[in-house]
Every structure is written in structure tokens, then in C-alpha cells.
Write a protein that holds these residues in place. Sequence first.
Motif, short mmCIF file in Angstrom:
data_model
loop_
_atom_site.label_atom_id
_atom_site.label_comp_id
_atom_site.label_asym_id
_atom_site.label_seq_id
_atom_site.Cartn_x
_atom_site.Cartn_y
_atom_site.Cartn_z
N VAL A 1 0.87 -4.30 -17.18
CA VAL A 1 -0.47 -3.82 -16.86
C VAL A 1 -0.32 -2.55 -16.03
O VAL A 1 0.57 -2.46 -15.18
N LEU A 2 -1.16 -1.55 -16.32
CA LEU A 2 -1.17 -0.29 -15.59
C LEU A 2 -2.55 -0.10 -14.98
O LEU A 2 -3.55 -0.44 -15.61
N TYR A 3 -2.60 0.43 -13.77
CA TYR A 3 -3.87 0.59 -13.09
C TYR A 3 -3.81 1.74 -12.09
O TYR A 3 -2.76 2.03 -11.52
N PRO A 4 -4.95 2.44 -11.90
CA PRO A 4 -4.99 3.56 -10.95
C PRO A 4 -5.46 3.09 -9.57
O PRO A 4 -6.38 2.29 -9.45
N VAL A 5 -4.80 3.59 -8.53
CA VAL A 5 -5.17 3.30 -7.15
C VAL A 5 -5.14 4.60 -6.35
O VAL A 5 -4.63 5.62 -6.81
N GLY A 6 -5.66 4.54 -5.13
CA GLY A 6 -5.67 5.70 -4.25
C GLY A 6 -4.26 6.14 -3.90
O GLY A 6 -3.30 5.40 -4.03
N LEU A 7 -4.15 7.38 -3.44
CA LEU A 7 -2.85 7.93 -3.10
C LEU A 7 -2.20 7.18 -1.94
O LEU A 7 -1.00 6.93 -1.95
N ASP A 8 -3.01 6.81 -0.94
CA ASP A 8 -2.46 6.16 0.25
C ASP A 8 -2.98 4.75 0.48
O ASP A 8 -2.77 4.17 1.55
N ASP A 9 -3.70 4.19 -0.51
CA ASP A 9 -4.24 2.84 -0.35
C ASP A 9 -4.34 2.18 -1.72
O ASP A 9 -3.90 2.72 -2.72
N GLU A 10 -4.92 1.00 -1.75
CA GLU A 10 -5.03 0.23 -2.99
C GLU A 10 -6.43 0.29 -3.59
O GLU A 10 -6.79 -0.56 -4.41
N THR A 11 -7.22 1.29 -3.22
CA THR A 11 -8.57 1.43 -3.73
C THR A 11 -8.54 1.77 -5.22
O THR A 11 -7.88 2.72 -5.62
N ALA A 12 -9.26 1.00 -6.03
CA ALA A 12 -9.32 1.27 -7.47
C ALA A 12 -9.97 2.64 -7.70
O ALA A 12 -10.90 3.02 -6.99
N GLN A 13 -9.47 3.37 -8.68
CA GLN A 13 -9.96 4.70 -8.98
C GLN A 13 -10.76 4.67 -10.28
O GLN A 13 -10.19 4.68 -11.38
N ASP A 14 -12.09 4.64 -10.15
CA ASP A 14 -12.97 4.54 -11.32
C ASP A 14 -12.98 5.81 -12.17
O ASP A 14 -13.39 5.76 -13.33
N ARG A 15 -12.55 6.92 -11.63
CA ARG A 15 -12.55 8.19 -12.35
C ARG A 15 -11.30 8.38 -13.22
O ARG A 15 -11.11 9.44 -13.81
N VAL A 16 -10.45 7.36 -13.29
CA VAL A 16 -9.20 7.47 -14.05
C VAL A 16 -9.20 6.44 -15.18
O VAL A 16 -9.45 5.26 -14.96
N ALA A 17 -8.91 6.93 -16.39
CA ALA A 17 -8.76 6.04 -17.55
C ALA A 17 -7.29 6.03 -17.95
O ALA A 17 -6.63 7.07 -17.94
N ILE A 18 -6.78 4.84 -18.29
CA ILE A 18 -5.39 4.68 -18.72
C ILE A 18 -5.41 4.06 -20.11
O ILE A 18 -6.01 3.00 -20.32
N LEU A 19 -4.74 4.71 -21.05
CA LEU A 19 -4.73 4.26 -22.44
C LEU A 19 -3.30 4.09 -22.95
O LEU A 19 -2.58 5.07 -23.03
N PRO A 20 -2.87 2.90 -23.27
CA PRO A 20 -3.50 1.60 -23.03
C PRO A 20 -3.22 1.13 -21.60
O PRO A 20 -2.18 1.45 -21.03
N ALA A 21 -4.13 0.35 -21.04
CA ALA A 21 -3.96 -0.18 -19.69
C ALA A 21 -3.13 -1.46 -19.69
O ALA A 21 -2.60 -1.85 -18.67
N GLU A 22 -3.03 -2.12 -20.84
CA GLU A 22 -2.16 -3.29 -21.01
C GLU A 22 -1.34 -3.07 -22.26
O GLU A 22 -1.87 -2.65 -23.29
N VAL A 23 -0.06 -3.35 -22.16
CA VAL A 23 0.82 -3.11 -23.30
C VAL A 23 1.97 -4.11 -23.28
O VAL A 23 2.42 -4.53 -22.22
N GLN A 24 2.41 -4.53 -24.47
CA GLN A 24 3.61 -5.35 -24.58
C GLN A 24 4.72 -4.47 -25.12
O GLN A 24 4.55 -3.78 -26.13
N LEU A 25 5.86 -4.50 -24.44
CA LEU A 25 7.02 -3.72 -24.86
C LEU A 25 8.19 -4.64 -25.12
O LEU A 25 8.44 -5.56 -24.35
N GLY A 26 8.93 -4.35 -26.18
CA GLY A 26 10.16 -5.08 -26.45
C GLY A 26 11.23 -4.71 -25.43
O GLY A 26 11.11 -3.73 -24.70
N SER A 27 12.29 -5.48 -25.40
CA SER A 27 13.39 -5.25 -24.48
C SER A 27 13.98 -3.86 -24.68
O SER A 27 14.19 -3.42 -25.80
#
Length: 135
Positions: free
Chosen positions: A59-85
Motif C-alpha cells: 500500500v502506498l499513501y501520501p503524508v506530510g513532510l514532517d508529520d503523518e497528516t494525510a495529503q488529500d491533494r496527492v493521488a497515487i496510481l495505483p495506491a495498492e499493488v501486488q508484486l511478485g518476488s
Amino acid sequence: MLSRKALARVALGTAAILAASSAAAVGLGPLVLQGVIDGPREGFSLELYNPYPEATDFVLYPVGLDDETAQDRVAILPAEVQLGSQRNRRILVVATALAAGETYKFRVCAQRKTPPEGVMINARVCSKITARRVG
């Protein structure tokens, strides 16, 4: 006080532990990224890497530079991904609603979606991203 030989053993043991733990952490790069744009959106490309011996959900997610505040202005594509070894995948990150002259800084973090049983620490890695819109 520890002797030189004992200190060397402690240092060697610590280095081995750190090497083993970092070798099994999710990979995400580059770790620092910046871009300049003249519009309201800026896109970035990151590379996600699975170092584990089995396919893993991340899972990938955006947070603040110095804290854990969610960043609503950032989109991540894909935000969830399965990767092989030992596989990697390109991830698109888009910062939106940039005002003229604004510098927007944030982090994008990646970690296993669900750590395996018995794992006490779910390691994550974060990239620092700076998006700047010219005035």
C-alpha cells in the motif's frame, strides 16, 4: 568498560543486524524528487520494489513532510499493488491544486499491506517530494 575486541564484536553484530533488516525492507525510489511546473498539477514517477521471497501486497499513501497528516491533494496510481518476488513497478504520483508560486512538499510512503504473522515491525520507506508551480 568493554575491551576493543568486545566493542568490535558488538559493532560487527549490530552491522549484521542492520544489513539483514534493511535488505528485507520494501524499496521505493528515488528517495528525493522535485519538479517545477507552470500548471496546477505535477506528476512524478516512483519505482516500487519487492525484496521479499514471495508475492506481496503493498500500500502506498501520501503524508506530510514532517508529520503523518494525510495529503488529500496527492493521488497515487495505483495506491495498492501486488508484486511478485524481486519485481518492481512504476508508480505515478500526482500533486494537484498547486497555486501560482506555491511550493508543496510531502512524502509518499510504501509498506506491506498486511505483515506476515510474527512480524513485530512493518517496515516502510518514504520518498520526499517537492512540487513547485512557477508564478
